[in-house]
Design a protein around this motif. Structure first.
Motif, PDB file in Angstrom:
ATOM      1  N   PHE A 184       0.876  -1.160   0.000  1.00 47.36           N
ATOM      2  CA  PHE A 184       0.000   0.000   0.000  1.00 47.36           C
ATOM      3  C   PHE A 184       0.914   1.211   0.000  1.00 47.36           C
ATOM      4  O   PHE A 184       1.583   1.497   1.000  1.00 47.36           O
ATOM      5  CB  PHE A 184      -0.910  -0.006   1.225  1.00 47.36           C
ATOM      6  CG  PHE A 184      -1.722   1.262   1.367  1.00 47.36           C
ATOM      7  CD1 PHE A 184      -2.661   1.610   0.411  1.00 47.36           C
ATOM      8  CD2 PHE A 184      -1.539   2.103   2.448  1.00 47.36           C
ATOM      9  CE1 PHE A 184      -3.404   2.776   0.528  1.00 47.36           C
ATOM     10  CE2 PHE A 184      -2.274   3.269   2.585  1.00 47.36           C
ATOM     11  CZ  PHE A 184      -3.213   3.611   1.623  1.00 47.36           C
ATOM     12  N   PHE A 185       0.971   1.906  -1.151  1.00 49.38           N
ATOM     13  CA  PHE A 185       1.939   2.966  -1.352  1.00 49.38           C
ATOM     14  C   PHE A 185       3.336   2.413  -1.054  1.00 49.38           C
ATOM     15  O   PHE A 185       3.752   1.455  -1.667  1.00 49.38           O
ATOM     16  CB  PHE A 185       1.591   4.190  -0.505  1.00 49.38           C
ATOM     17  CG  PHE A 185       0.243   4.782  -0.828  1.00 49.38           C
ATOM     18  CD1 PHE A 185      -0.392   4.515  -2.029  1.00 49.38           C
ATOM     19  CD2 PHE A 185      -0.417   5.603   0.064  1.00 49.38           C
ATOM     20  CE1 PHE A 185      -1.633   5.051  -2.341  1.00 49.38           C
ATOM     21  CE2 PHE A 185      -1.664   6.147  -0.231  1.00 49.38           C
ATOM     22  CZ  PHE A 185      -2.255   5.866  -1.429  1.00 49.38           C
ATOM     23  N   SER A 186       4.048   2.985  -0.086  1.00 47.23           N
ATOM     24  CA  SER A 186       5.384   2.479   0.228  1.00 47.23           C
ATOM     25  C   SER A 186       5.438   1.845   1.610  1.00 47.23           C
ATOM     26  O   SER A 186       6.513   1.684   2.185  1.00 47.23           O
ATOM     27  CB  SER A 186       6.398   3.630   0.152  1.00 47.23           C
ATOM     28  OG  SER A 186       6.040   4.661   1.065  1.00 47.23           O
ATOM     29  N   ILE A 187       4.279   1.461   2.131  1.00 47.45           N
ATOM     30  CA  ILE A 187       4.208   0.928   3.495  1.00 47.45           C
ATOM     31  C   ILE A 187       4.449  -0.577   3.452  1.00 47.45           C
ATOM     32  O   ILE A 187       3.579  -1.354   3.002  1.00 47.45           O
ATOM     33  CB  ILE A 187       2.848   1.247   4.139  1.00 47.45           C
ATOM     34  CG1 ILE A 187       2.617   2.761   4.145  1.00 47.45           C
ATOM     35  CG2 ILE A 187       2.785   0.693   5.567  1.00 47.45           C
ATOM     36  CD1 ILE A 187       1.255   3.179   4.628  1.00 47.45           C
ATOM     37  N   THR A 188       5.598  -1.013   3.920  1.00 44.45           N
ATOM     38  CA  THR A 188       5.969  -2.425   3.809  1.00 44.45           C
ATOM     39  C   THR A 188       5.131  -3.319   4.705  1.00 44.45           C
ATOM     40  O   THR A 188       5.079  -4.531   4.482  1.00 44.45           O
ATOM     41  CB  THR A 188       7.448  -2.617   4.177  1.00 44.45           C
ATOM     42  OG1 THR A 188       7.684  -2.097   5.485  1.00 44.45           O
ATOM     43  CG2 THR A 188       8.343  -1.888   3.191  1.00 44.45           C
ATOM     44  N   SER A 189       4.458  -2.751   5.703  1.00 50.38           N
ATOM     45  CA  SER A 189       3.640  -3.563   6.606  1.00 50.38           C
ATOM     46  C   SER A 189       2.255  -3.849   6.048  1.00 50.38           C
ATOM     47  O   SER A 189       1.450  -4.512   6.701  1.00 50.38           O
ATOM     48  CB  SER A 189       3.505  -2.860   7.960  1.00 50.38           C
ATOM     49  OG  SER A 189       2.877  -1.592   7.812  1.00 50.38           O
ATOM     50  N   LEU A 190       1.969  -3.391   4.828  1.00 52.50           N
ATOM     51  CA  LEU A 190       0.679  -3.630   4.191  1.00 52.50           C
ATOM     52  C   LEU A 190       0.919  -4.264   2.822  1.00 52.50           C
ATOM     53  O   LEU A 190       1.483  -3.628   1.932  1.00 52.50           O
ATOM     54  CB  LEU A 190      -0.111  -2.326   4.048  1.00 52.50           C
ATOM     55  CG  LEU A 190      -0.468  -1.617   5.362  1.00 52.50           C
ATOM     56  CD1 LEU A 190      -1.114  -0.265   5.082  1.00 52.50           C
ATOM     57  CD2 LEU A 190      -1.389  -2.477   6.215  1.00 52.50           C
TER      58      LEU A 190
END
Length: 749
Positions: A184-190
């Motif tokens: 999700f965009f640049s969010i590695t946790s998603l």
């Protein structure tokens, strides 16, 4: 709110108050099982269960039943694009894929880039690549501090690093610019889901389907459909699942000149387009020149912002989203057999000229051809690789999808999360769905857009505040008043810059406006407000990425900003800020009431975000997710003396009494006559409801309404807010004798 702080049971306890206010439906943030302790629910870890922290399926059923007993319903936010993977142990599907790789039954659920590292999933979760040496084998898992990852069967012998080399995943440093899955965009946790696969859709929507089958909910909000491979196809499946009567709205951010595809099986968007129009009509266009000049004194030319926006968007694609860009590049090469050293640069340049989040909702969209033309004109040296990109788009679905997904992410990261924190001309314009290059909205534009919404999307959502807005509605209304006093504001800013110089002029101008927006009328800066302003300042300067960033914070600059902010709060600037607020607060509240009444009665379904029935001073998240004092609001509703709750209750109750006027009543602009006619905005819903609000009241307070009048349609009209009665042609000064807004109902049969 979510988690232990606010549950289904807590919502059930509010039903009496919400019913009395006139609320028709409770609008719930995501309720599926999310990361433990999640304060928002958008990091779902189990799409098959309702969150036990919120009360589980039983709690949802009780809330639904209790709401139905009052004639109320439920709307639920769902998140189809991604799931939370910050702690793999909590997401059984993700855990299974990490453990078994492509052989996992869930391997096809996630949008994984299996080609990036010879069939291993690249996980950018470490401080650096060297941290792999610190991995330890603990039974059937690998551990590094709080991180825990599964070990594939039969691969657990040797050191942690040796075992890691045998896994279906590779742990790497988060700064590498590589990722083995769509985020999700640049969010590695998603991690992104493949909702284009019917099996994935059915698995992730079985619980949602149960809600509709059992009559627990009435509709859903779809979070971030732009991230999906095939948004239109997904929405078609969802409509089949939810049924023809379900209310479905999508979080689709539209450009000013972009229309929502009319064939989509939805009621409309979540209302950021309406937010821009409603807030914009209160902005005084006379302030554009002086405020532009003031911004120019900081060394930034506002006319250059379009070029800056394109550069930021290209940078977002090539740097922040480099993993996603690389995947696009490989898709193009696979489709055409042609490679070029500047292929990535060409894609980024093309995307920088696409001025919408996603252009493939409409089959005949001219966005891409225009973007190609503009990209070649700007960068003629990229003509050859841009031709290759065009060829790939002509033959490759994969290329089309990847470019569209990258475009949406790059737009959000460059505009909402960067440029909107740099543009300090009038920060209330810098809102999700906003267009800061346009200084407000004329009455003519407002009426035209409202009429189109009434015709095309009468049941779309209308928003003023959401969990994603950069500032709450009342904060924006107060900042917007500066457009009416631009010379005064410029004079004060210049004086303050001499007395208390900011570390950076543009940063100072930006933060001063936000401080003005939340400044208490009595000037008392409590510790909680000081803490909130410092937290906001840190987020703002890091998002702007000019002098400091999230990844590489400049401690010296940040300390200077915090020191300056304290000096503003505690010194002469603060004292003069208090005087300015005292002078303008009534005008700000007038605009806040005006935009609220319009939002509640204009075409569409209004979303009253938590707590906004009273004055509220929220800034960007997480500030706008603070607990709401419902005890105070219940008392205010009982007393009905607070102007904002009077307006909200009157409008919501009228909507309940006369639903046809608002759902199918169309929209008719109502004009005014006289010297102050431009200070009044009015319209009819059906033939029995008339909304009228005042605007630009700073000037109006000096000149007065004079003999400005509004000609009411035949019959007797009663103001649902004040109780006053009118007939025929009414003087504006009489119409607004009680409040700067009026909500008239025909009461003669």
């Amino acid at each position: 709110m979510r988690g232990d702080s606010f549950t289904f049971a807590d919502a059930e306890n509010l039903l009496e108050y919400l019913d009395g206010l006139g609320v028709s439906h409770l609008y719930l943030s995501p309720i599926l099982t999310a990361q433990r302790g999640s304060t928002h629910g958008y990091d779902v870890t189990d799409a098959t269960t309702v969150s036990a922290e919120l009360g589980g399926a039983e709690g949802l059923a009780r809330l639904s039943s209790a709401a139905r007993s009052r004639g109320m319903g439920l709307i639920v936010d769902i998140v189809p694009n991604h799931v939370g993977v910050a702690d793999p142990v909590q997401n059984s599907w993700w855990w299974d894929v990490l453990k078994h790789g492509p052989d996992s039954p869930y391997a096809s659920y996630f949008d994984i880039d299996w080609e990036l590292d010879s069939g291993r999933i690249v996980l950018p979760v470490l401080g650096s690549d060297d941290d792999v040496a610190g991995l330890e084998v603990d039974g059937d898992v690998l551990r590094l501090g709080d991180l825990e990852y599964p070990i594939a069967p039969g691969t657990d012998s040797g050191s942690g690093a040796e075992v890691h080399d045998r896994q279906h995943y590779r742990l790497i440093g988060w700064r590498s610019g590589r990722s083995g899955y769509r985020r999700f965009f640049s969010i590695t946790s998603l991690a992104g889901l493949r909702q284009e696969d019917r099996a994935v859709f059915e698995a992730t929507h079985a619980e949602v389907g149960r809600w509709f089958t059992e009559g627990l909910v009435d509709g859903v909000r779809i979070d971030h459909p732009d991230g999906l491979s095939d948004p239109a196809g997904y929405l078609g499946w969802l409509r089949e699942l939810a049924g023809p009567q379900a209310w479905i709205v999508i979080e689709k951010i539209l450009a000013v000149d972009e229309a929502l595809e009319p064939t989509l099986p939805v009621a409309g968007t979540t209302g950021y387009d309406a937010l821009r129009e409603i807030g914009g009509v209160f902005i005084d266009p006379a302030g554009a020149g002086p405020l532009t000049d003031l911004f120019g004194t900081t060394g930034v030319d506002h006319e250059e912002l379009p070029d800056i926006a394109r550069r930021l968007k290209a940078e977002a694609a090539t740097v922040t989203l480099s993993a996603e860009l690389n995947r696009v590049r490989r898709a193009i090469v696979a489709a055409t057999g042609a490679d070029h050293p500047a292929l990535g640069d060409a894609v980024a340049t093309l995307i920088s000229h696409i001025e919408v989040y996603r252009s493939d909702y409409q089959a005949l969209s001219a966005v891409l051809p225009t973007a190609f033309a503009d990209a070649v004109a700007q960068r003629p040296e990229l003509a050859a690789p841009l031709t290759t990109v065009s060829a790939a788009l002509a033959v490759s679905v994969e290329t089309n999808v990847r470019i569209q997904q990258l475009c949406g992410a790059a737009t959000a990261k460059s505009m909402e999360d960067c440029l909107f924190y740099r543009d300090a001309r009038l920060v209330s314009l810098n809102e999700v769905g906003g267009e800061p290059r346009r200084f407000g909205v004329s009455v003519a534009e407002f009426h035209q857009r409202a009429a189109v919404r009434a015709q095309m999307w009468p049941h779309a959502m209308v928003a003023l505040s959401t969990h994603d807005t950069k500032r709450g509605e009342d904060v924006r209304a107060r900042i917007g008043v500066l457009s009416q006093v631009p010379s005064l504001w410029a004079e004060l800013v210049g004086k303050w810059a001499q007395a208390t110089p900011p570390p950076d002029p543009a940063t100072g101008l930006f933060l001063l406006q936000n401080a003005f927006g939340v400044w208490p009328v009595d000037g008392t800066i409590h510790a909680s407000l000081r803490e909130r302003l410092h937290a906001y300042a840190e987020k703002a300067i890091r998002e702007s990425a000019l002098r400091t960033t999230w990844n590489d914070p400049d401690e010296e600059f940040e300390t200077a900003v915090h020191t300056w902010l304290d000096a503003v709060l505690d010194g002469a600037v603060g004292a003069e800020m208090t005087s300015l607020v005292a002078r303008l607060d009534l005008h700000a509240r007038s605009d806040a009431l005006g935009q609220k009444l319009i939002a509640l009665t204009a075409p569409g379904v209004p979303d009253v975000y938590q707590g906004t029935e009273l004055w509220e001073d929220s800034l960007v998240d997480p500030d706008n997710r603070r607990p709401v004092d419902y005890v105070t609001r219940a008392k205010a509703l009982e007393a009905l003396r607070h102007p904002k709750i009077r307006v909200v209750a009157a409008a919501l109750r009228l909507r309940r009494d006369r639903p046809a006027s608002f759902t199918d009543g169309g929209y008719t602009p109502v004009g005014a006559d006289g010297p102050a006619a431009d200070h009044l905005v009015a319209f009819l819903r059906g033939d029995d409801v008339l909304t009228a609000v005042s605007r630009h009241t700073v000037v109006l307070s000096e000149t007065g309404w004079g003999d400005t009048t509004v000609a009411l349609p035949d019959g007797q009209w009663t103001d649902r807010i004040s109780g006053a009665r009118f007939r025929g042609t009414v003087l504006a000064v009489e119409l607004f004798a009680d409040l700067p807004v009026a909500l008239l109902e025909r009461t003669d049969g």
